[in-house]
Design an enzyme around this catalytic site. Structure first.
Site, PDB file in Angstrom:
ATOM      1  N   ARG A 133       0.805  -1.229   0.000  1.00 19.23           N
ATOM      2  CA  ARG A 133       0.000   0.000   0.000  1.00 19.23           C
ATOM      3  C   ARG A 133       0.837   1.279   0.000  1.00 19.23           C
ATOM      4  NH1 ARG A 133      -3.102  -2.888   3.994  1.00 19.23           N
ATOM      5  NH2 ARG A 133      -4.721  -4.095   2.933  1.00 19.23           N
ATOM      6  N   LYS A 154       2.681  11.233 -11.210  1.00 12.94           N
ATOM      7  CA  LYS A 154       1.781  10.383 -11.998  1.00 12.94           C
ATOM      8  C   LYS A 154       2.505   9.095 -12.324  1.00 12.94           C
ATOM      9  CE  LYS A 154      -1.505  13.197 -14.574  1.00 12.94           C
ATOM     10  NZ  LYS A 154      -1.975  13.451 -15.962  1.00 12.94           N
ATOM     11  N   GLU A 210       8.125  17.449 -25.262  1.00  6.75           N
ATOM     12  CA  GLU A 210       7.543  17.886 -23.996  1.00  6.75           C
ATOM     13  C   GLU A 210       8.109  19.243 -23.566  1.00  6.75           C
ATOM     14  OE1 GLU A 210       5.016  16.326 -22.620  1.00  6.75           O
ATOM     15  OE2 GLU A 210       5.155  14.171 -23.035  1.00  6.75           O
ATOM     16  N   LYS A 256       6.734  22.641 -14.770  1.00  4.33           N
ATOM     17  CA  LYS A 256       6.033  21.443 -14.310  1.00  4.33           C
ATOM     18  C   LYS A 256       5.777  21.503 -12.800  1.00  4.33           C
ATOM     19  CE  LYS A 256       4.622  17.012 -14.613  1.00  4.33           C
ATOM     20  NZ  LYS A 256       4.874  15.826 -15.439  1.00  4.33           N
ATOM     21  N   GLU A 303      -4.871  16.880 -10.679  1.00  4.73           N
ATOM     22  CA  GLU A 303      -5.420  17.163 -12.005  1.00  4.73           C
ATOM     23  C   GLU A 303      -6.925  17.390 -11.990  1.00  4.73           C
ATOM     24  OE1 GLU A 303      -3.545  15.019 -15.245  1.00  4.73           O
ATOM     25  OE2 GLU A 303      -5.424  15.068 -16.346  1.00  4.73           O
ATOM     26  N   ARG A 360      -3.593  21.302 -14.176  1.00  2.07           N
ATOM     27  CA  ARG A 360      -2.665  20.225 -14.545  1.00  2.07           C
ATOM     28  C   ARG A 360      -3.069  19.536 -15.847  1.00  2.07           C
ATOM     29  NH1 ARG A 360       0.452  15.751 -10.763  1.00  2.07           N
ATOM     30  NH2 ARG A 360       1.572  14.825 -12.501  1.00  2.07           N
ATOM     31  N   ASN A 415      -1.511  17.876 -20.551  1.00  2.92           N
ATOM     32  CA  ASN A 415      -1.858  16.808 -21.488  1.00  2.92           C
ATOM     33  C   ASN A 415      -2.094  17.324 -22.900  1.00  2.92           C
ATOM     34  OD1 ASN A 415      -1.819  14.848 -19.401  1.00  2.92           O
ATOM     35  ND2 ASN A 415      -3.861  15.496 -18.776  1.00  2.92           N
ATOM     36  N   HIS A 441      -1.922  15.061 -25.850  1.00  2.65           N
ATOM     37  CA  HIS A 441      -1.772  13.688 -25.360  1.00  2.65           C
ATOM     38  C   HIS A 441      -2.956  12.790 -25.700  1.00  2.65           C
ATOM     39  CE1 HIS A 441       1.726  15.223 -23.363  1.00  2.65           C
ATOM     40  NE2 HIS A 441       1.956  14.108 -22.695  1.00  2.65           N
ATOM     41  N   HIS A 470      -1.969   9.590 -27.337  1.00  3.13           N
ATOM     42  CA  HIS A 470      -2.263   8.259 -26.783  1.00  3.13           C
ATOM     43  C   HIS A 470      -2.997   7.397 -27.806  1.00  3.13           C
ATOM     44  CE1 HIS A 470      -1.931   9.621 -22.296  1.00  3.13           C
ATOM     45  NE2 HIS A 470      -0.786   9.646 -22.928  1.00  3.13           N
ATOM     46  N   HIS A 523       6.726   7.937 -27.149  1.00  2.96           N
ATOM     47  CA  HIS A 523       5.684   8.779 -26.564  1.00  2.96           C
ATOM     48  C   HIS A 523       5.847  10.246 -26.983  1.00  2.96           C
ATOM     49  CE1 HIS A 523       2.884  10.504 -23.728  1.00  2.96           C
ATOM     50  NE2 HIS A 523       3.843  11.190 -23.143  1.00  2.96           N
TER      51      HIS A 523
END
Lengths: 360, 360
Positions: free
Chosen positions: B118, B140, B182, B224, B234, B238, B242, B245, B249, B262
């Protein structure tokens, strides 16, 4: 219906306890802010309660995952089946999961909710005594690894817990007893009057007297909610909820998941913890006897299966996640109603307890 | 060495940026409060940097997991290999993980750290430009699912980020360009002066001028860190990180992980986002040209591969996790240096953009 609250700031949530809550759709619907709902349950619970829950979700986009029943299915593989279903239905990051079942379904569904798209909300509808008094409350979620129970998991609080007392009518006797192990635990670690109440009402609980069961569940949830509110991430008092669990997890891992119920393993582990506490001079002999007697009256096992030897036991305990830096830390009892935070324990008294309990 | 801070209350942590940090063991060791350390890296990075890092961990109980290199290994299966190693070595809940590698290693290691017992701490040592300017910062973490990128993950902040600029000496040109995508993103979404600086210094960056690279990395991390500090989970700003993205993606999922880097997919996606922003009347034609030109100068692809048809594209976009309640929400540009929060976009202009970009 009675409602308790787990106070965790913006993550606070209610525990609703009462008969026939599964038929009162407005309670469930008030906690669902999404059209997309995935219900996760198992093959035992589904024929009994799934339709009832689905009826309350009319008008929503609902999918279901029905897992086989048993601790041996609390695996990453089952979690992947949940992810597959969520993605197959193109469920987004606002989708809600519902865990309908016992501790296995709740832990696994909570873990899947914690990880899906980095976290979506979920609701607990526990249908076993153990889940209603313990595992559905507090946000501990996990799946098992072949080498250790609950080794892969997350802290992820549910949006609410709906404990429908009527679902206990269909619970197997053995499952009822397993739940009583965790009920007794609250008496042992922090609620001596409750322990005495349990000594007086164990037979009523076993014959499922609704008033007695309702009281035991509410008082257990009250204790659990207080502990979780004080220490959500288990840096202190929350660890006492694991009384007997290091022993218990070793039994579960040693026998292979599914070989023994979690509550049964915890009952044995609490007896071992009591014995160890006595050896270290903390707990009176008389109190150990009371503890073992009450658990035995709850029709729970109080000694580990003979096939689990002392060395295997120690091996399995060493990877328990409460063990920091190679020193075995255990929760001990100062007296009935007062547990001590985990402390490092010498091997000699631990071995003595395991030896004592190794003899059939 | 320069140090920036990601300000997140008790989860705050430093980003150290400078040459040869991998040889300065005291920085790394100051962030490790455990004897038990698992280093996760990949088969490309291990021969170059693993020994250096291990030398700094002398006296500790160290294990390593070396994964194959590539986005196609950012899977639950790889995460399970990390859990296996942790349990095989009986690592406890105080163990620390170190992610030594690019974005794949960082995301996967962070996810494993988030879930092991955990949650255990981890340190990021990013060795690619993309990881140094983006993925190693902000917590993330995720693995991919065959049906969607980063679909299974967690928010889990590292204890620190150590960006050793010297590791970029061994980076393939294609990986350098992927990282520049990026970098350009920060200029586009919130830092117009930086975009202009990039227009002036792209050739210096491509020839790996240390001063230019150091400045670009620091300024990227600064952007960032500000965004993450303002919106860790987010729920607002935030999301602008993306940009491109959702398109990106879809390209990655459509081609199968490993078919495209990526950063390359994001570069294409940013061009598509710019085109869509222009169609909706937000962005000037001239600025779209500047964006495409700068990315092309960075030796990045600016059009999707021809084999990915419009329908497949839409299909893959629909399960992107930024998509709420079936409406496709995209980040658009108001101008260079200003992104708009995700808004629902009509199908017609989106199709027009995909059609435009579908033509080779």
């Amino acid at each position: 219906m009675r409602t308790l609250t787990v106070s965790l700031g913006e993550r606070s949530y209610p525990i609703h306890i009462g008969p026939d809550l599964s038929d009162q759709g407005e309670i469930l619907r008030s906690h669902l802010d999404s059209k997309q709902i995935l219900v996760v349950t198992n093959a035992t619970v589904a024929p009994l309660y799934l339709e009832r829950v689905l009826r309350q979700l009319e008008g929503k986009q609902v999918a279901t995952v029905i897992l086989p029943d048993g601790e041996q299915y609390k695996t990453m593989e089952s979690a992947l089946a949940v992810f597959d279903a969520l993605l197959e239905h193109k469920f987004n990051r606002n989708a809600h999961l519902i865990a309908l079942g016992g501790g296995v379904v709740g832990d696994l569904t909570g873990f899947a909710a914690a990880c899906y798209q980095r976290g979506v909300p979920f609701v607990q509808i526990p249908t076993t005594l153990l889940a209603q008094v313990d595992s559905s409350v507090g946000g501990k979620t996990a799946v098992n690894h072949p080498r250790g129970k609950n080794m892969i998991g997350a802290f992820h609080q549910p949006k609410c817990v709906i404990a429908d007392l009527s679902t206990l009518d269909t619970l197997a006797d053995r499952e009822l007893s397993a739940g009583l192990a965790e009920v007794v635990k609250y008496g042992l670690i922090r609620d001596e009057p409750f322990f005495r109440w349990l000594e007086e009402h164990m037979e009523a609980l076993l014959r499922r007297d609704p008033e007695a069961l309702g009281y035991a569940i509410e008082r257990s949830c009250h204790n659990k909610a207080e502990v979780v509110a004080a220490d959500e991430r288990e840096t202190g008092e929350r660890a006492t909820l694991n009384l007997g669990h290091t022993f218990g997890h070793a039994i579960e891992t040693g026998l292979g998941y599914g070989g023994i119920l979690h509550g049964e393993a915890v009952a044995i582990g609490m007896c071992q913890s009591a014995d160890l506490s006595r050896r270290l001079g903390w707990l009176a002999e008389r109190d150990v006897e009371r503890i073992v007697a009450l658990l035995a009256r709850a029709r729970l096992p109080v000694r580990p299966p003979a096939e689990l030897g002392v060395d295997a036991f120690l091996e399995h305990m060493a990877v328990d996640k409460k063990n920091l830096e190679g020193r075995l830390r255990l929760i001990l009892l100062e007296r009935i109603g007062k547990a001590h935070l985990p402390i490092p324990v010498d091997l000699a008294p631990l071995r003595a307890t395991l030896d004592e309990y190794g003899r059939a």
